[in-house]
Write a protein that holds these residues in place. Sequence first.
Motif, PDB file in Angstrom:
ATOM      1  N   GLU A  66      25.968   5.999  26.880  1.00 44.81           N
ATOM      2  CA  GLU A  66      25.381   4.769  27.433  1.00 44.81           C
ATOM      3  C   GLU A  66      24.643   3.987  26.365  1.00 44.81           C
ATOM      4  OE1 GLU A  66      22.336   3.361  31.015  1.00 44.81           O
ATOM      5  OE2 GLU A  66      22.884   5.471  30.781  1.00 44.81           O
ATOM      6  N   ALA A  67      23.900   4.688  25.513  1.00 45.07           N
ATOM      7  CA  ALA A  67      23.115   4.019  24.477  1.00 45.07           C
ATOM      8  C   ALA A  67      23.999   3.298  23.464  1.00 45.07           C
ATOM      9  CB  ALA A  67      22.225   5.035  23.768  1.00 45.07           C
ATOM     10  N   LEU A  68      25.166   3.879  23.158  1.00 40.49           N
ATOM     11  CA  LEU A  68      26.033   3.307  22.124  1.00 40.49           C
ATOM     12  C   LEU A  68      27.191   2.495  22.699  1.00 40.49           C
ATOM     13  CD1 LEU A  68      26.227   6.334  19.629  1.00 40.49           C
ATOM     14  CD2 LEU A  68      24.737   4.319  19.529  1.00 40.49           C
ATOM     15  N   GLY A  69      27.314   2.489  24.033  1.00 41.37           N
ATOM     16  CA  GLY A  69      28.388   1.722  24.654  1.00 41.37           C
ATOM     17  C   GLY A  69      29.759   2.306  24.409  1.00 41.37           C
ATOM     18  N   ILE A  70      29.834   3.638  24.389  1.00 41.48           N
ATOM     19  CA  ILE A  70      31.109   4.314  24.176  1.00 41.48           C
ATOM     20  C   ILE A  70      31.300   5.340  25.294  1.00 41.48           C
ATOM     21  CG2 ILE A  70      31.151   3.973  21.680  1.00 41.48           C
ATOM     22  CD1 ILE A  70      29.988   6.734  21.300  1.00 41.48           C
ATOM     23  N   SER A  71      32.462   5.969  25.342  1.00 41.62           N
ATOM     24  CA  SER A  71      32.732   6.948  26.397  1.00 41.62           C
ATOM     25  C   SER A  71      32.152   8.318  26.044  1.00 41.62           C
ATOM     26  CB  SER A  71      34.244   7.091  26.609  1.00 41.62           C
ATOM     27  OG  SER A  71      34.841   7.736  25.503  1.00 41.62           O
ATOM     28  N   GLN A  72      31.943   9.137  27.080  1.00 40.72           N
ATOM     29  CA  GLN A  72      31.466  10.500  26.843  1.00 40.72           C
ATOM     30  C   GLN A  72      32.491  11.301  26.038  1.00 40.72           C
ATOM     31  OE1 GLN A  72      29.437  12.780  29.923  1.00 40.72           O
ATOM     32  NE2 GLN A  72      29.372  10.963  31.233  1.00 40.72           N
ATOM     33  N   LYS A  73      33.776  11.026  26.256  1.00 41.30           N
ATOM     34  CA  LYS A  73      34.812  11.728  25.499  1.00 41.30           C
ATOM     35  C   LYS A  73      34.704  11.407  24.013  1.00 41.30           C
ATOM     36  CE  LYS A  73      39.788  12.503  25.193  1.00 41.30           C
ATOM     37  NZ  LYS A  73      41.127  12.179  25.758  1.00 41.30           N
ATOM     38  N   THR A  74      34.414  10.137  23.698  1.00 43.07           N
ATOM     39  CA  THR A  74      34.238   9.755  22.295  1.00 43.07           C
ATOM     40  C   THR A  74      33.045  10.481  21.692  1.00 43.07           C
ATOM     41  OG1 THR A  74      35.199   7.568  22.671  1.00 43.07           O
ATOM     42  CG2 THR A  74      33.800   7.814  20.735  1.00 43.07           C
ATOM     43  N   VAL A  75      31.972  10.597  22.466  1.00 39.48           N
ATOM     44  CA  VAL A  75      30.790  11.327  21.994  1.00 39.48           C
ATOM     45  C   VAL A  75      31.134  12.792  21.745  1.00 39.48           C
ATOM     46  CG1 VAL A  75      28.471  12.118  22.578  1.00 39.48           C
ATOM     47  CG2 VAL A  75      29.173   9.776  23.141  1.00 39.48           C
ATOM     48  N   ALA A  76      31.846  13.405  22.688  1.00 37.37           N
ATOM     49  CA  ALA A  76      32.213  14.815  22.544  1.00 37.37           C
ATOM     50  C   ALA A  76      33.098  15.042  21.329  1.00 37.37           C
ATOM     51  CB  ALA A  76      32.927  15.298  23.803  1.00 37.37           C
ATOM     52  N   ASN A  77      34.066  14.142  21.121  1.00 37.90           N
ATOM     53  CA  ASN A  77      34.943  14.266  19.951  1.00 37.90           C
ATOM     54  C   ASN A  77      34.160  14.099  18.654  1.00 37.90           C
ATOM     55  OD1 ASN A  77      37.178  14.695  21.546  1.00 37.90           O
ATOM     56  ND2 ASN A  77      37.837  12.559  21.532  1.00 37.90           N
ATOM     57  N   ALA A  78      33.219  13.156  18.660  1.00 38.39           N
ATOM     58  CA  ALA A  78      32.397  12.934  17.465  1.00 38.39           C
ATOM     59  C   ALA A  78      31.539  14.154  17.165  1.00 38.39           C
ATOM     60  CB  ALA A  78      31.526  11.701  17.655  1.00 38.39           C
ATOM     61  N   CYS A  79      30.986  14.768  18.197  1.00 34.87           N
ATOM     62  CA  CYS A  79      30.166  15.971  17.993  1.00 34.87           C
ATOM     63  C   CYS A  79      30.997  17.105  17.414  1.00 34.87           C
ATOM     64  CB  CYS A  79      29.512  16.401  19.299  1.00 34.87           C
ATOM     65  SG  CYS A  79      28.137  15.332  19.798  1.00 34.87           S
ATOM     66  N   THR A  80      32.244  17.205  17.855  1.00 34.83           N
ATOM     67  CA  THR A  80      33.146  18.204  17.284  1.00 34.83           C
ATOM     68  C   THR A  80      33.343  17.956  15.796  1.00 34.83           C
ATOM     69  OG1 THR A  80      34.347  18.543  19.349  1.00 34.83           O
ATOM     70  CG2 THR A  80      35.510  19.099  17.329  1.00 34.83           C
TER      71      THR A  80
END
Length: 215
Positions: free
Chosen positions: A176-190
Motif C-alpha cells: 500500500e505504501a509503495l503502490g505495488i502488489s503484495q506479490k511484487t513485495v513478496a518477490n522483492a523480499c525473495t
Amino acid sequence: MTLTILLVDDHPVVRAGCQSLLAEAGLGRVVEAADVATALALWRSERPDVVILDLNLPGGAGGRDGGGIEVLRAIRAENPAVPVLIFSMHEDPAIAARALKAGAKGYVTKNDAPETLVTAVRCVLAGRVHLDHALARELALMALAPSDDPLSVLTQREREILALVGRGLTAAAIAEALGISQKTVANACTQIKDKLGADSTRALIRIAIDHGLAA
C-alpha cells in the motif's frame, strides 16, 4: 553404469521439460523432488551423480526463499564431490555469486536456451564449472568492484522495501505504501534475501536496522 540425476524444482511443468531434455540427451535416470524434505530424502536414498537444483523451494528452515541454498549446503556437507548445478529464474549475478560461494558448480537460468541445461550437466559432470560468458563477465566485474557497502547489490526499490521491512511493516502495508502488489513485495523480499544471504524476515529486519534503513 547409468547415471542418476536428482532434479529439484517445485514447478511440474519445468520438471517435465527438463525430464524430456535429459532423456533426449541420454544422460541417465532422473529422480524428481519438489521441496526441501523430498530433495534431501532422495539425495540420501538415491546418491545421485549430479543434482540440478532450483533456488526457490518450499519447505526450508527459513521459509521458501532459502530452500535451495539449504539443500545445496546439506549436499556439500555430506559429499562435496557431487556437482550441484543451479537452475534458476534469477539472472542477477549477485544471486549466482552466492550460489557459487555456497558450493554450486554451475549456474543456468530458465531463460537460457534449452540445450544449455544439457551442456551444463555434462560440464559439471566432467569436473568443470559452467557459467555463460555474460554471467562470468558480470561476476568478474563484481569481484573487482569495491565492497564497502554490502547493500550495493540492491536496486533502489529493493532498498525501499528493505527499509519498510526494517520498520516492521507487513507485506500488505508495504504494498500500500509503495503502490505495488503484495506479490511484487513478496518477490522483492525473495530477491533481497538471496542477494544478502538472509534466511528469514527477522534477518532482514536486523540488516535494515544495522544499516540505518529502519529509522
